[in-house]
Structures are given as C-alpha cells and as structure tokens.
Scaffold this motif. Structure first.
Motif, PDB file in Angstrom:
ATOM      1  N   ALA A  58       1.008  -1.095  -0.011  1.00  0.00           N
ATOM      2  CA  ALA A  58       0.009   0.030  -0.022  1.00  0.00           C
ATOM      3  C   ALA A  58       0.853   1.174   0.056  1.00  0.00           C
ATOM      4  O   ALA A  58       0.456   2.368  -0.139  1.00  0.00           O
ATOM      5  CB  ALA A  58      -0.804   0.143   0.939  1.00  0.00           C
ATOM      6  N   CYS A  59       2.276   1.115   0.334  1.00  0.00           N
ATOM      7  CA  CYS A  59       3.304   2.340   0.382  1.00  0.00           C
ATOM      8  C   CYS A  59       3.442   2.457  -1.078  1.00  0.00           C
ATOM      9  O   CYS A  59       4.559   3.617  -1.271  1.00  0.00           O
ATOM     10  CB  CYS A  59       4.479   2.021   1.387  1.00  0.00           C
ATOM     11  N   LEU A  60       3.326   1.777  -1.972  1.00  0.00           N
ATOM     12  CA  LEU A  60       4.162   2.001  -3.306  1.00  0.00           C
ATOM     13  C   LEU A  60       3.256   3.005  -4.167  1.00  0.00           C
ATOM     14  O   LEU A  60       2.110   3.005  -4.211  1.00  0.00           O
ATOM     15  CB  LEU A  60       4.291   0.554  -4.189  1.00  0.00           C
ATOM     16  N   LYS A  61       3.966   3.837  -4.791  1.00  0.00           N
ATOM     17  CA  LYS A  61       3.364   4.997  -5.758  1.00  0.00           C
ATOM     18  C   LYS A  61       4.330   4.773  -6.948  1.00  0.00           C
ATOM     19  O   LYS A  61       5.511   4.777  -7.072  1.00  0.00           O
ATOM     20  CB  LYS A  61       3.518   6.330  -5.341  1.00  0.00           C
ATOM     21  N   TRP A  62       3.580   4.784  -8.221  1.00  0.00           N
ATOM     22  CA  TRP A  62       3.967   4.908  -9.476  1.00  0.00           C
ATOM     23  C   TRP A  62       3.530   6.128 -10.056  1.00  0.00           C
ATOM     24  O   TRP A  62       2.548   6.427 -10.454  1.00  0.00           O
ATOM     25  CB  TRP A  62       3.484   3.666 -10.191  1.00  0.00           C
ATOM     26  N   PHE A  63       4.767   6.906 -10.317  1.00  0.00           N
ATOM     27  CA  PHE A  63       4.604   8.297 -11.032  1.00  0.00           C
ATOM     28  C   PHE A  63       4.788   7.875 -12.689  1.00  0.00           C
ATOM     29  O   PHE A  63       6.095   8.063 -13.150  1.00  0.00           O
ATOM     30  CB  PHE A  63       5.714   9.146 -10.581  1.00  0.00           C
ATOM     31  N   GLU A  64       3.782   7.634 -13.506  1.00  0.00           N
ATOM     32  CA  GLU A  64       3.956   7.152 -14.735  1.00  0.00           C
ATOM     33  C   GLU A  64       4.315   8.379 -15.574  1.00  0.00           C
ATOM     34  O   GLU A  64       4.942   8.069 -16.743  1.00  0.00           O
ATOM     35  CB  GLU A  64       2.524   6.790 -15.364  1.00  0.00           C
ATOM     36  N   ASP A  65       4.352   9.736 -15.146  1.00  0.00           N
ATOM     37  CA  ASP A  65       4.512  10.713 -16.121  1.00  0.00           C
ATOM     38  C   ASP A  65       5.965  11.140 -15.610  1.00  0.00           C
ATOM     39  O   ASP A  65       6.720  12.209 -16.275  1.00  0.00           O
ATOM     40  CB  ASP A  65       3.687  11.832 -15.798  1.00  0.00           C
ATOM     41  N   ARG A  66       6.750  10.594 -15.036  1.00  0.00           N
ATOM     42  CA  ARG A  66       8.178  11.015 -14.509  1.00  0.00           C
ATOM     43  C   ARG A  66       9.180   9.895 -15.292  1.00  0.00           C
ATOM     44  O   ARG A  66       8.834   8.792 -15.326  1.00  0.00           O
ATOM     45  CB  ARG A  66       8.476  10.848 -12.928  1.00  0.00           C
ATOM     46  N   PRO A  67      10.338  10.327 -15.478  1.00  0.00           N
ATOM     47  CA  PRO A  67      11.071   9.330 -16.367  1.00  0.00           C
ATOM     48  C   PRO A  67      11.907   8.585 -15.325  1.00  0.00           C
ATOM     49  O   PRO A  67      11.927   8.914 -14.286  1.00  0.00           O
ATOM     50  CB  PRO A  67      12.145  10.588 -16.719  1.00  0.00           C
ATOM     51  N   THR A  68      12.496   7.589 -15.886  1.00  0.00           N
ATOM     52  CA  THR A  68      13.315   6.616 -15.214  1.00  0.00           C
ATOM     53  C   THR A  68      14.650   7.327 -15.356  1.00  0.00           C
ATOM     54  O   THR A  68      15.168   7.917 -16.645  1.00  0.00           O
ATOM     55  CB  THR A  68      13.440   5.070 -15.801  1.00  0.00           C
ATOM     56  N   LEU A  69      15.518   7.221 -14.262  1.00  0.00           N
ATOM     57  CA  LEU A  69      16.882   8.013 -14.382  1.00  0.00           C
ATOM     58  C   LEU A  69      17.888   6.850 -14.152  1.00  0.00           C
ATOM     59  O   LEU A  69      17.788   6.082 -13.468  1.00  0.00           O
ATOM     60  CB  LEU A  69      16.903   8.722 -13.035  1.00  0.00           C
ATOM     61  N   PHE A  70      18.955   7.214 -15.083  1.00  0.00           N
ATOM     62  CA  PHE A  70      20.300   6.290 -14.844  1.00  0.00           C
ATOM     63  C   PHE A  70      21.546   6.967 -14.298  1.00  0.00           C
ATOM     64  O   PHE A  70      21.849   8.099 -15.096  1.00  0.00           O
ATOM     65  CB  PHE A  70      20.508   5.929 -16.434  1.00  0.00           C
ATOM     66  N   HIS A  71      21.907   6.696 -13.108  1.00  0.00           N
ATOM     67  CA  HIS A  71      22.926   7.562 -12.627  1.00  0.00           C
ATOM     68  C   HIS A  71      24.186   6.589 -12.648  1.00  0.00           C
ATOM     69  O   HIS A  71      24.230   5.438 -12.185  1.00  0.00           O
ATOM     70  CB  HIS A  71      22.686   7.802 -10.986  1.00  0.00           C
ATOM     71  N   LEU A  72      25.272   7.325 -13.129  1.00  0.00           N
ATOM     72  CA  LEU A  72      26.527   6.627 -12.957  1.00  0.00           C
ATOM     73  C   LEU A  72      27.400   7.246 -12.029  1.00  0.00           C
ATOM     74  O   LEU A  72      27.763   8.572 -11.939  1.00  0.00           O
ATOM     75  CB  LEU A  72      27.315   6.988 -14.456  1.00  0.00           C
ATOM     76  N   ILE A  73      28.048   6.494 -11.135  1.00  0.00           N
ATOM     77  CA  ILE A  73      28.778   6.785 -10.048  1.00  0.00           C
ATOM     78  C   ILE A  73      30.301   6.210 -10.078  1.00  0.00           C
ATOM     79  O   ILE A  73      30.288   5.049 -10.192  1.00  0.00           O
ATOM     80  CB  ILE A  73      28.194   6.480  -8.605  1.00  0.00           C
ATOM     81  N   ASP A  74      31.133   7.344  -9.910  1.00  0.00           N
ATOM     82  CA  ASP A  74      32.522   6.606  -9.955  1.00  0.00           C
ATOM     83  C   ASP A  74      32.959   5.748  -9.027  1.00  0.00           C
ATOM     84  O   ASP A  74      32.508   6.186  -7.701  1.00  0.00           O
ATOM     85  CB  ASP A  74      33.339   7.883 -10.127  1.00  0.00           C
ATOM     86  N   ARG A  75      33.440   4.589  -9.048  1.00  0.00           N
ATOM     87  CA  ARG A  75      33.791   3.714  -8.250  1.00  0.00           C
ATOM     88  C   ARG A  75      34.809   4.055  -7.330  1.00  0.00           C
ATOM     89  O   ARG A  75      35.077   3.490  -6.183  1.00  0.00           O
ATOM     90  CB  ARG A  75      34.069   2.427  -8.989  1.00  0.00           C
ATOM     91  N   VAL A  76      35.826   4.936  -7.726  1.00  0.00           N
ATOM     92  CA  VAL A  76      36.931   5.396  -6.872  1.00  0.00           C
ATOM     93  C   VAL A  76      36.540   6.490  -5.888  1.00  0.00           C
ATOM     94  O   VAL A  76      36.806   6.380  -4.885  1.00  0.00           O
ATOM     95  CB  VAL A  76      38.180   5.675  -7.800  1.00  0.00           C
ATOM     96  N   SER A  77      35.850   7.424  -6.759  1.00  0.00           N
ATOM     97  CA  SER A  77      35.635   8.737  -5.770  1.00  0.00           C
ATOM     98  C   SER A  77      34.216   8.562  -5.105  1.00  0.00           C
ATOM     99  O   SER A  77      33.999   9.372  -4.084  1.00  0.00           O
ATOM    100  CB  SER A  77      35.576   9.866  -6.713  1.00  0.00           C
ATOM    101  N   GLY A  78      33.421   7.745  -5.637  1.00  0.00           N
ATOM    102  CA  GLY A  78      32.064   7.796  -5.116  1.00  0.00           C
ATOM    103  C   GLY A  78      31.249   8.949  -5.548  1.00  0.00           C
ATOM    104  O   GLY A  78      30.048   8.992  -5.005  1.00  0.00           O
ATOM    105  N   LYS A  79      31.419   9.808  -6.347  1.00  0.00           N
ATOM    106  CA  LYS A  79      30.864  10.831  -6.728  1.00  0.00           C
ATOM    107  C   LYS A  79      29.930  10.393  -8.157  1.00  0.00           C
ATOM    108  O   LYS A  79      30.448   9.755  -9.018  1.00  0.00           O
ATOM    109  CB  LYS A  79      31.912  11.894  -7.333  1.00  0.00           C
ATOM    110  N   LEU A  80      28.915  11.265  -8.210  1.00  0.00           N
ATOM    111  CA  LEU A  80      27.875  11.209  -9.405  1.00  0.00           C
ATOM    112  C   LEU A  80      28.603  11.729 -10.692  1.00  0.00           C
ATOM    113  O   LEU A  80      29.399  13.055 -10.502  1.00  0.00           O
ATOM    114  CB  LEU A  80      26.673  11.908  -8.997  1.00  0.00           C
TER     115      LEU A  80
END
Length: 620
Positions: A302-324
């Motif tokens: 009951a806590c799940l919400k689907w925002f169908e008008d919002r995009p799916t995001l792909f985040h790449l994070i550097d494995r060494v620095s931990g930065k986006l």
C-alpha cells in the motif's frame, strides 16, 4: 483534490486484499474448460510445502550428467502460502523454502528446508500471520497500542525477516536475501539456518537489494537506502573480502533520492569496471504512506506509488571517488532485474528486463494467480522485453556533427503504450501489447499503423536530433534535451525474459555475448521455455517440454572453458497439474540448449516453484 484522488487510486491499484471466503484458489486451477491460457499452469506457483525433506533423497537419472560438475545447486523461493487457517496474499509473502540439488559423479540428490526465520517462528507459534508482509497485513495484536506501533517504525527488527528471494556467497559462506536489512547464513550441505544478520547493525541502512554483486576477489557490493539529515539516500555498500566482511563493511558512495518523501523501489543495481549504475525507476516507497500503513496495520504494498509521467533515471557513480558522474533519463518503465552492464568505446551499456509499468507485481497476488485463466488482461499485464540502453560518456558532440540514426520519437522501444486513464481499476489495463510496438531495429510490418504518441508522457517529437550513441552495431539512441540526455533503447529479443543469468564469474560488468532466462510470456506456446539470447546477433535458442516449468537457468562453466558459452545450464523444474510432488534437475548444453541429462524426484509432498539461487562448487 487531485493529489487525494491520485493517492486513493494508487492505494487501490496496489493494495489488493484476498478474501478466502469468496475466492477459493482451487476453483479454477484444474478446470480445463474456458482457459484463456491453456498452455500455462499457474498452479505451480500456488503449491505449499507440507513436509521438509531434511535428508537427501535419490532420484531417477537419465541421459548423461557430466562428471566434472561437482557441487550444489542451491535454490530459494516461496515455500508455503499457509499459516494455520490463514493464507498469504502475495507470492513475495510466502515462507522462504530452500532447495538443494547435490551433484557428484553424475549423480544427484535432492532436499529442501524452510529458512528458520524469526517471522516463521512467530507465525507458527501463533498459528496465524502476525508479521506484516509485502502483500499481507498481520492480524492486529490487541496488546500493542498505537504508540507501540509508532515506536516499532524506528526499530529495524520489527519488520519481516522472511529472506525468500535469493542466495549469495560471502566468502565461503552462503546467505539468503530479501529486501529488508536481514539475511540468513545457511549451511550449503544441510540447508540448516545457522545465523541471522541485520545489515543495519553494520552500515545503518534501512533496506538493501536482493541482488548484491560478488567480485572475483570475493568483495561484495550492494545497494541500500539510508536516512540522512537531508532526506533518504541510496548508498553503495562494500563488504571487503576477509574474515570480518560484515564488521569491515562501509559505505563507498551516497546519492540523494530524487524525491525526499519517495525513495525509489530498488531490487538490484549495476556495476562496470569504473562505475556503479543506479537505475532509479519512478516506482517509489511513500514514507508518509509507510507510516500510515504501520500505524493502521496495512500491508507494505500500500506504500508503493507509481509516477507514470516521470522519467526513469540512470545514475553513473565513479567507483573510486564515489561521486556522481552523469545522470541520464528515459521514459518511465518498471524493472526487477538488470541483465548486465559494461563499458565499451566511450559508452556504458545497460541491459534490463523491462516492463511498461509495475502491474506485473499485481499479477503475483494469490487472487490474480488463481484467477488468471479468466483474466483476459493477465498476459498483457505481465508483458516485458529485454532492452538495451546505451549511455554515451564524455563530451557531447555539437549539433552539426555526428548525425546518425535520427528518430522522431523518444518512445521507449518495444514498450510504448497509450496513457492509462486515471480511473483505471485493478487488473484492468489499457496498455497495448508491447509486441505490437515499434522499436529501434524492429520495423513495423508493411501497412501497419504505429500507435499515436502522447507528448505529455515524455515523448519528444522533434526532427533532426543528433544521436549521441556512436557505438558500432548499436541501434539504441541518446539525445541531448533541455533537461539532460534522453535515452531510447533497442530490443534484444522478442521474448519476455526473467531471472536472467550470464557467465557471471567472468563477464559480470564486462562486454558479454550471451544471457539465459526463463520466459515470462504466459500466453506463449510453451510458457515454460528456457531462453539463450545472443545479444551480438539478437538471436535466441530455446529449450522447452510440454507442461514442464523450469526455474532460473544457472550457467556453470566447464573446467577449462574455451568460449563464453562453454559449459552447462542447470535448472530446477516442476510440472503443472496434479503431479505436484515431482521436482527435477535438467542439465543442458549451454552452446546448443539441448538436453544432456536430468534427474527426476518424487517427493513426500508438494514442491513449489522457486525464484533465485546459486551454484556452490564443491559443496557436496
């Protein structure tokens, strides 16, 4: 007003209650009249283990099982729908059951045991469901006031520890996983539960995914969610290989969730040589609804919400620095499993088993499974396809150069559909069958009219856009938009694929060629099909047998593999219909997807279909 209507709609959409007085799960199971999916036996998911098989039993062997295979195929999944006179409401709620196929010298034995969780003990002691699960609310405890329930929200040990999803190794030990912060150490030879670990005690997360990544070095990474001063955040957890993997665990990267009150639902994540890949879909866990559910005794879905008008995001994070490093976006889609991720020629490739929306979660409610044969929308609700997204790295080329493969729409390949009405009821879908949708690399038939695109759903109809993807042989696309880089995927094959596996030990995070999966198309000629997909040529090989339902195919390489598919596929299997006491192990040649041998077992009670597992070499 609109927000209230939307909230009410989403609650009704996800929160499906099962009334066992009104819906008998046996009613439609074995009746062959009027079945909409006559080739699909949903009863394989409705079985409950009544008696454990603690001591291994011998099976009947046929064909040839290579003698070099030595170890145990460990499996995890739903074991029982029942507690006393009560029934769980969702497949993900069932008590965790382990299976073991021990293989040695061409012979196989089988056994199964329940994971000895705190949840199982509490439920059995009370002879009723006293711990709330994903799709099942616990029976209210009159001894607990609303203040007790409020205090329990902040205690990690107050929730379910039913680790019924997967199994992964930490060093030479094996642990069962779910999406709460609990895992259980099991003995790979006896299936006995030896210990319980709460990840919160070591790294402070409130949950983590069911699919960590195990590096060749033995170090394990996982994705968790934690609460920070500025709101919820995703955290990459590192468990360094050694004798104290949990004590030495630490956070190597943190990424704020895009919505402070709605962290995304995460079942897995990706990893390449240089990046962690977090795919943030617009299916979120509403923190306000979570608190209401805890106080009001509602199930967690009951806590799940689907925002169908919002995009799916792909985040790449550097494995060494931990930065986006970079964030990309695509049209909204739902997923459970990432097949693989890798870097190649200035791009990051992400292959995902994708769905247009999360309605397939509803397909796994007991009521939905039991009545699927009378639901004309069931196959469409479960429709998915494996898609490849290609993320360009580095400097974006100017608009006047590198024009290639121009398209008119950013519509999600293979999954596009008309917008769903806001007043859509549960189990009713206006989404078109995705196999009829246009996709990069798959042309519509002559004279076939493509569905109209809805610009309000994030589809961009501009002409002469520059495709930033320059990867040779790729038909995926990426475009520079006003708000960032928009991705359009290509379809890898025209099969519904689930529980995907690769030659994990060598090709996880690397440029790979093959993956193996089970079919998720319930309306296929044979829904129990095992699939091998060649992602280079976009071709596939299959294995199937009438009324046989294999589980996740696990690749085991030969002792000295000469190619990526030099080895065997191991898969447990059950059969549909009355023979619910049968379980078997099938061994296929991974190159040809032809049978090498099998072992058949006839047990002392029903054997349910399982979900995920691991091959434990030399655990015999």
């Amino acid at each position: 007003m609109a927000a209230g209507v939307f909230k009410s709609f989403m609650r009704d959409f996800f929160a499906v209650k099962y009334d066992e007085q009104r819906n008998d799960p046996q009613a439609e199971r074995l009746d062959g009249n009027g079945r909409l999916y006559p080739n699909c036996s949903s009863d394989v998911w409705l079985r409950s283990c009544e008696r454990e098989i603690v001591d291994p039993i011998e099976g009947h062997h046929s064909g040839h099982i290579p003698k070099w295979i030595s170890g145990s195929l460990l499996r995890n999944g739903p074991g029982s729908w029942k507690v006393g006179d009560m029934t769980f409401g969702h497949l993900f709620d069932c008590s965790a059951l382990l299976h073991r196929f021990a293989i040695r010298n061409g012979r196989v034995t089988y056994q199964n045991r329940f994971v000895d969780t705190e949840t199982l003990r509490k439920n059995r002691s009370a002879q009723r469901i006293v711990v709330t699960e994903f799709g099942t609310a616990a029976v209210p405890d009159p001894c607990h006031s609303i203040f007790d329930r409020f205090a329990a929200i902040f205690r990690p040990d107050s929730g379910t520890d039913n680790s019924m999803i997967s199994i992964y190794p930490f060093g030479d030990q094996y642990y069962t996983f779910t999406e709460t912060p609990f895992m259980h150490r099991i003995n790979p030879c006896t299936l006995a539960t030896e210990a319980r670990i709460c990840t919160t005690d070591f790294v402070g997360v409130v949950n983590h995914t069911s699919h960590p990544h195990v590096l060749p070095s033995g170090t394990v990474y996982n994705l968790g969610t934690t609460m920070t001063r500025s709101g919820p955040a995703y955290t990459i957890l590192c468990f360094p290989h050694g004798e104290q993997m949990f004590e030495d665990a630490h956070v190597v990267a943190t990424l704020p969730c895009r919505w402070k009150l709605h962290p995304g639902y995460m079942h897995t994540f990706g990893l390449t040589d240089h990046y962690f890949v977090i795919v943030e879909q617009p299916l979120s866990v509403s923190l306000t609804e979570y608190i209401k559910a805890q106080l009001g005794g509602q199930n967690l879905s009951a806590c799940l919400k689907w925002f169908e008008d919002r995009p799916t995001l792909f985040h790449l994070i550097d494995r060494v620095s931990g930065k986006l490093v970079q964030t990309y976006e695509s049209e909204a889609f739902f997923y459970l499993h990432i097949i693989n991720c890798f870097e190649r020629d200035g791009h990051v490739v992400v292959d995902i088993c994708s769905y247009r929306n999360p309605e397939m979660i509803n397909c796994m409610y007991l009521e939905a499974i039991a009545n699927m044969q009378t639901n004309p929308n069931y196959a469409t609700l479960f429709r998915g396809r494996p898609l490849r997204f290609v993320l360009p790295l580095g400097t974006i080329p100017p608009a006047s150069t590198a024009k290639r493969g121009l398209v008119k729409s950013f519509s999600l390949a293979g999954l596009s559909a008309p917008q769903v009405s806001r007043n859509m009821k549960h189990s009713v879908s206006q989404y078109a069958d995705i196999t009829y949708m246009p996709t990069n690399g798959k042309q519509s038939a002559a004279g076939e009219e493509s569905p109209k695109r809805d610009a309000k759903r994030g589809r961009y109809e501009e002409e002469n856009l520059v495709n930033l993807v320059t990867l040779e042989g790729s038909q995926a696309a990426a475009f520079q938009g006003t708000n960032g880089i928009h991705l359009r995927p290509e379809m890898l094959c025209d099969w519904g694929c689930e529980t995907p596996r690769i030659y994990y030990e060598r090709y996880m995070g690397k440029n790979y060629r093959y993956f193996y999966a089970i079919s998720s198309d319930v309306d296929a000629v044979n829904p129990g099909t095992l699939i091998k997909v060649d992602v280079w040529n976009k071709t596939s090989l299959t294995w199937c047998e009438d009324n046989v339902y294999p589980s996740e195919p696990i690749f085991v390489p030969s002792p000295d593999p000469k190619s990526e598919d030099d080895g065997v596929i191991l898969a447990s299997m059950v059969v549909g219909g009355l023979n619910d006491r049968y379980v078997g192990l099938i061994v296929l040649c991974a190159k040809t997807m032809t049978e090498l041998g099998r072992s058949d077992f006839h047990t002392n009670g029903p054997v349910p279909k399982c979900l995920h597992g691991w091959f434990a070499p030399n655990a015999i």
